[in-house]
Design a protein around this motif. Structure first.
Motif, PDB file in Angstrom:
ATOM      1  N   MET B 217     -26.502   8.812 -21.812  1.00  0.00           N
ATOM      2  CA  MET B 217     -25.708   8.117 -22.828  1.00  0.00           C
ATOM      3  C   MET B 217     -24.605   9.032 -23.362  1.00  0.00           C
ATOM      4  O   MET B 217     -23.452   8.630 -23.485  1.00  0.00           O
ATOM      5  CB  MET B 217     -26.608   7.677 -23.998  1.00  0.00           C
ATOM      6  N   LYS B 218     -24.964  10.265 -23.658  1.00  0.00           N
ATOM      7  CA  LYS B 218     -23.985  11.191 -24.237  1.00  0.00           C
ATOM      8  C   LYS B 218     -22.913  11.573 -23.222  1.00  0.00           C
ATOM      9  O   LYS B 218     -21.737  11.667 -23.556  1.00  0.00           O
ATOM     10  CB  LYS B 218     -24.699  12.427 -24.782  1.00  0.00           C
ATOM     11  N   ASP B 219     -23.332  11.760 -21.975  1.00  0.00           N
ATOM     12  CA  ASP B 219     -22.363  12.098 -20.922  1.00  0.00           C
ATOM     13  C   ASP B 219     -21.323  10.996 -20.748  1.00  0.00           C
ATOM     14  O   ASP B 219     -20.192  11.250 -20.323  1.00  0.00           O
ATOM     15  CB  ASP B 219     -23.088  12.300 -19.577  1.00  0.00           C
ATOM     16  N   PHE B 220     -21.710   9.766 -21.020  1.00  0.00           N
ATOM     17  CA  PHE B 220     -20.786   8.650 -20.865  1.00  0.00           C
ATOM     18  C   PHE B 220     -20.120   8.264 -22.189  1.00  0.00           C
ATOM     19  O   PHE B 220     -19.602   7.160 -22.340  1.00  0.00           O
ATOM     20  CB  PHE B 220     -21.489   7.460 -20.188  1.00  0.00           C
ATOM     21  N   GLY B 221     -20.157   9.178 -23.151  1.00  0.00           N
ATOM     22  CA  GLY B 221     -19.378   9.026 -24.374  1.00  0.00           C
ATOM     23  C   GLY B 221     -19.931   8.080 -25.423  1.00  0.00           C
ATOM     24  O   GLY B 221     -19.200   7.651 -26.324  1.00  0.00           O
ATOM     25  N   PHE B 222     -21.210   7.737 -25.341  1.00  0.00           N
ATOM     26  CA  PHE B 222     -21.777   6.838 -26.365  1.00  0.00           C
ATOM     27  C   PHE B 222     -22.100   7.624 -27.632  1.00  0.00           C
ATOM     28  O   PHE B 222     -22.559   8.764 -27.570  1.00  0.00           O
ATOM     29  CB  PHE B 222     -23.032   6.136 -25.820  1.00  0.00           C
ATOM     30  N   GLN B 223     -21.830   6.976 -28.782  1.00  0.00           N
ATOM     31  CA  GLN B 223     -22.066   7.646 -30.066  1.00  0.00           C
ATOM     32  C   GLN B 223     -23.367   7.201 -30.712  1.00  0.00           C
ATOM     33  O   GLN B 223     -23.792   7.747 -31.740  1.00  0.00           O
ATOM     34  CB  GLN B 223     -20.893   7.352 -31.015  1.00  0.00           C
ATOM     35  N   ALA B 224     -23.978   6.167 -30.131  1.00  0.00           N
ATOM     36  CA  ALA B 224     -25.245   5.663 -30.678  1.00  0.00           C
ATOM     37  C   ALA B 224     -25.912   4.825 -29.603  1.00  0.00           C
ATOM     38  O   ALA B 224     -25.282   4.478 -28.597  1.00  0.00           O
ATOM     39  CB  ALA B 224     -24.995   4.803 -31.917  1.00  0.00           C
ATOM     40  N   THR B 225     -27.178   4.515 -29.825  1.00  0.00           N
ATOM     41  CA  THR B 225     -27.853   3.618 -28.891  1.00  0.00           C
ATOM     42  C   THR B 225     -28.713   2.632 -29.673  1.00  0.00           C
ATOM     43  O   THR B 225     -28.997   2.851 -30.854  1.00  0.00           O
ATOM     44  CB  THR B 225     -28.689   4.392 -27.841  1.00  0.00           C
ATOM     45  N   THR B 226     -29.087   1.551 -29.009  1.00  0.00           N
ATOM     46  CA  THR B 226     -29.881   0.524 -29.684  1.00  0.00           C
ATOM     47  C   THR B 226     -30.860  -0.114 -28.712  1.00  0.00           C
ATOM     48  O   THR B 226     -30.569  -0.259 -27.528  1.00  0.00           O
ATOM     49  CB  THR B 226     -28.967  -0.538 -30.329  1.00  0.00           C
ATOM     50  N   THR B 227     -32.022  -0.470 -29.255  1.00  0.00           N
ATOM     51  CA  THR B 227     -33.056  -1.085 -28.435  1.00  0.00           C
ATOM     52  C   THR B 227     -33.693  -2.236 -29.213  1.00  0.00           C
ATOM     53  O   THR B 227     -33.395  -2.435 -30.395  1.00  0.00           O
ATOM     54  CB  THR B 227     -34.114  -0.033 -28.033  1.00  0.00           C
ATOM     55  N   SER B 228     -34.554  -2.967 -28.552  1.00  0.00           N
ATOM     56  CA  SER B 228     -35.304  -4.016 -29.252  1.00  0.00           C
ATOM     57  C   SER B 228     -36.755  -3.937 -28.842  1.00  0.00           C
ATOM     58  O   SER B 228     -37.470  -4.921 -28.860  1.00  0.00           O
ATOM     59  CB  SER B 228     -34.723  -5.386 -28.926  1.00  0.00           C
ATOM     60  N   CYS B 229     -37.179  -2.723 -28.484  1.00  0.00           N
ATOM     61  CA  CYS B 229     -38.567  -2.498 -28.091  1.00  0.00           C
ATOM     62  C   CYS B 229     -39.138  -1.373 -28.954  1.00  0.00           C
ATOM     63  O   CYS B 229     -38.537  -0.296 -29.049  1.00  0.00           O
ATOM     64  CB  CYS B 229     -38.641  -2.103 -26.620  1.00  0.00           C
ATOM     65  N   VAL B 256     -30.155   6.218 -33.264  1.00  0.00           N
ATOM     66  CA  VAL B 256     -30.839   5.108 -32.588  1.00  0.00           C
ATOM     67  C   VAL B 256     -31.142   3.996 -33.596  1.00  0.00           C
ATOM     68  O   VAL B 256     -31.647   4.271 -34.684  1.00  0.00           O
ATOM     69  CB  VAL B 256     -32.168   5.575 -31.942  1.00  0.00           C
ATOM     70  N   PHE B 257     -30.817   2.772 -33.213  1.00  0.00           N
ATOM     71  CA  PHE B 257     -31.015   1.617 -34.093  1.00  0.00           C
ATOM     72  C   PHE B 257     -31.789   0.521 -33.365  1.00  0.00           C
ATOM     73  O   PHE B 257     -31.665   0.366 -32.146  1.00  0.00           O
ATOM     74  CB  PHE B 257     -29.660   1.003 -34.484  1.00  0.00           C
ATOM     75  N   TYR B 258     -32.519  -0.273 -34.110  1.00  0.00           N
ATOM     76  CA  TYR B 258     -32.971  -1.557 -33.573  1.00  0.00           C
ATOM     77  C   TYR B 258     -31.760  -2.487 -33.580  1.00  0.00           C
ATOM     78  O   TYR B 258     -30.920  -2.409 -34.487  1.00  0.00           O
ATOM     79  CB  TYR B 258     -34.069  -2.166 -34.456  1.00  0.00           C
ATOM     80  N   ILE B 259     -31.681  -3.384 -32.607  1.00  0.00           N
ATOM     81  CA  ILE B 259     -30.549  -4.309 -32.550  1.00  0.00           C
ATOM     82  C   ILE B 259     -30.459  -5.140 -33.842  1.00  0.00           C
ATOM     83  O   ILE B 259     -29.366  -5.414 -34.336  1.00  0.00           O
ATOM     84  CB  ILE B 259     -30.599  -5.211 -31.274  1.00  0.00           C
ATOM     85  N   THR B 260     -31.627  -5.481 -34.408  1.00  0.00           N
ATOM     86  CA  THR B 260     -31.612  -6.278 -35.645  1.00  0.00           C
ATOM     87  C   THR B 260     -31.048  -5.470 -36.818  1.00  0.00           C
ATOM     88  O   THR B 260     -30.468  -6.044 -37.746  1.00  0.00           O
ATOM     89  CB  THR B 260     -33.034  -6.768 -35.972  1.00  0.00           C
ATOM     90  N   GLN B 261     -31.201  -4.138 -36.771  1.00  0.00           N
ATOM     91  CA  GLN B 261     -30.611  -3.299 -37.822  1.00  0.00           C
ATOM     92  C   GLN B 261     -29.089  -3.308 -37.712  1.00  0.00           C
ATOM     93  O   GLN B 261     -28.383  -3.371 -38.724  1.00  0.00           O
ATOM     94  CB  GLN B 261     -31.128  -1.857 -37.691  1.00  0.00           C
ATOM     95  N   LEU B 262     -28.577  -3.276 -36.481  1.00  0.00           N
ATOM     96  CA  LEU B 262     -27.115  -3.297 -36.290  1.00  0.00           C
ATOM     97  C   LEU B 262     -26.539  -4.655 -36.691  1.00  0.00           C
ATOM     98  O   LEU B 262     -25.492  -4.724 -37.328  1.00  0.00           O
ATOM     99  CB  LEU B 262     -26.757  -2.977 -34.835  1.00  0.00           C
TER     100      LEU B 262
END
Lengths: 170, 296
Positions: B217-229, B256-262
């Protein structure tokens, strides 16, 4: 002269085949696509799903179970997706785990604890207190979440759970 | 108004509280009515290695209890969602198994009935609420923030049963993120495994799987990630510090966030209403960019 095939424990093999239905380990032709896709294999190179299927078919099941390696499967299901023969090595591994338990092998300690909690509480863990960013401890109650009830209260239901999972922690 | 049974599973109501808090506060604001389902308990999925039939019995019981209530199930956890749908499929195709499970359930006065629909959080957000509706409610767009969707294995696999993301890629997930104003995109092994199921065998090896995801994720320039599990969250967020320590690599840091938090943040909810103070990863990095304080 005949080839010695006494290695094959036919009874055990039949049990595995029954457990992995409708998948068919006999159709495996050792292409090893499963191992190429395997998540566990990326961090634990000695874990090779195609080898596990091969050993199972040869009936070298005790050797496999003694190694304990089957418990390393991450259950990501990639092997099943990539398998051109619908063998689904992950299903073979689950069947082997079941077989190991029925033969008296012990699963990893964390799984034993989960089994005990499921029988006694209906959940793999009791509700725990968690630490927040502000270093405060929170519980369901202090977070304003409704109290959990015991989902399995019927005696017969608890007996069912005990019958399935009781053996691994008792 | 769509109505669902709120099926929490194990991990969410016993430790991953932020998911439950954010679901309870966000979905009703988007027109979803949630009905508590406390008698459900564990779906049995984590125990299928110990006894597959025991797992089938547990999920069949939950399906039957839900069918009696006549409401579809909203499964928040990837594992629970897979478990219920897989068991439905098994019971549909195996008469012997079906009879055996029906007999076990009848002992406790439950009639086997698996004629009940199961949906995952991502489907409720994408298919029931819809990205247009979400987009129209956004008051705090996640503009300029590149967020990696992390579906987790069981949102995509096994594909022989209906999956929340039937394309094999998190397309609905990214569509929701785009509706919130975030930037989305590719990174390697997006559908890969977080390693949670490997934990009982070896935390050290499991952590290396999680670390590989964060690095990609970081190598591809993402500043955050999100899941629903909740399992993915446990690995990516709750254990992030332990993973940094184990691998001796301080760069393994990502909010890292839950999708519902975002979704909640974007539609204007306060961090506490989303349980964001329970996320242990550096979520403040994203909140600062949105001009939001964690403690407001």
């Amino acid at each position: 002269m005949s080839l010695d095939v006494k290695l094959i424990d036919k009874k055990v093999l039949k049990d595995v085949i029954e457990l992995v239905k409708p998948h068919t380990p006999q159709y495996c032709y050792q292409c090893a696509k499963c191992t190429s896709a395997c998540s566990t294999s990326k961090v634990l190179p000695e874990y090779k799903p195609h080898l596990i299927v091969a050993l199972t078919r040869l009936g070298l099941i005790k050797e496999l179970l003694n190694s304990g390696i089957i418990w390393a499967c991450s259950e990501c299901w990639k092997c099943a997706e990539y398998c051109p023969q619908d063998v689904a090595p992950v299903e073979v591994v689950i069947a082997l785990k079941n077989l190991a338990i029925s033969m008296g092998y012990k699963p990893p300690e964390d799984l034993r604890v989960m089994a005990k909690n499921v029988v006694e509480l209906g959940y793999i863990s009791p509700p725990i207190e968690v630490l927040s960013k502000e270093f405060e401890m929170y519980s369901r109650a202090t977070l304003g979440l409704p109290q959990l009830i015991k989902p399995y209260i019927n005696v017969e239901a608890v007996n069912n759970l005990k019958k399935f999972f009781g053996g691994v922690y008792e | 108004m769509s109505k669902f049974l709120l099926f929490l599973g194990c991990t969410i109501p016993t430790k991953q509280y932020a998911y439950e808090i954010s679901v309870r506060n966000v979905l009703p604001r988007l027109g979803i009515e949630l009905v508590d389902f406390p008698e459900a308990g564990c779906c049995g999925f984590p125990l299928k290695g110990i006894n597959k039939k025991g797992w089938v019995y547990m999920s069949a019981r939950i399906l039957s209890l839900a069918a009696k209530k006549g409401l579809p199930i909203l499964a928040l956890c990837n594992g629970c969602d897979t478990s219920l749908r897989k068991v439905k499929d098994m019971l549909k195709h195996d008469e012997v198994l079906k009879d055996e499970i029906a007999e076990l359930l009848s002992r406790e006065g439950v009639k086997l009935n698996f004629n009940v629909d199961v949906y995952h959080t991502i489907e409720v957000l994408h298919d029931f609420i819809g990205v247009e509706k979400i987009k129209n409610l956004v008051v705090r767009p996640l503009k300029g923030i590149k967020i990696a969707s992390y579906p987790g294995c069981h949102m995509l696999r096994p594909s022989d049963i209906p999956r929340p993301e039937p394309s094999g890629e998190p397309k609905k997930f990214d569509a929701i993120l785009s509706a919130l104003g975030a930037e989305v995109g590719y990174y390697p092994d997006k559908g890969g495994c977080c390693g949670a199921t490997m934990l009982p065998y070896s935390p050290k090896h499991a952590f290396r799987l999680t670390a590989a995801k964060i690095r990609n994720m970081k190598d591809f320039g993402f500043q955050a990630t999100t899941t629903s599990c909740p399992y993915c969250m446990e690995m990516l967020d709750s254990k992030q510090e332990a993973i940094r320590a184990e691998l001796g690599d301080d760069t393994l840091s990502i909010p890292v966030f839950y999708i519902t938090q975002l979704v909640g943040l974007a539609i204007g909810l306060k961090p506490k209403e989303l349980g964001l103070n329970l996320n242990l990863s550096p979520v403040e990095e994203v909140l600062e960019r949105l001009g939001v304080s964690l403690y407001e």
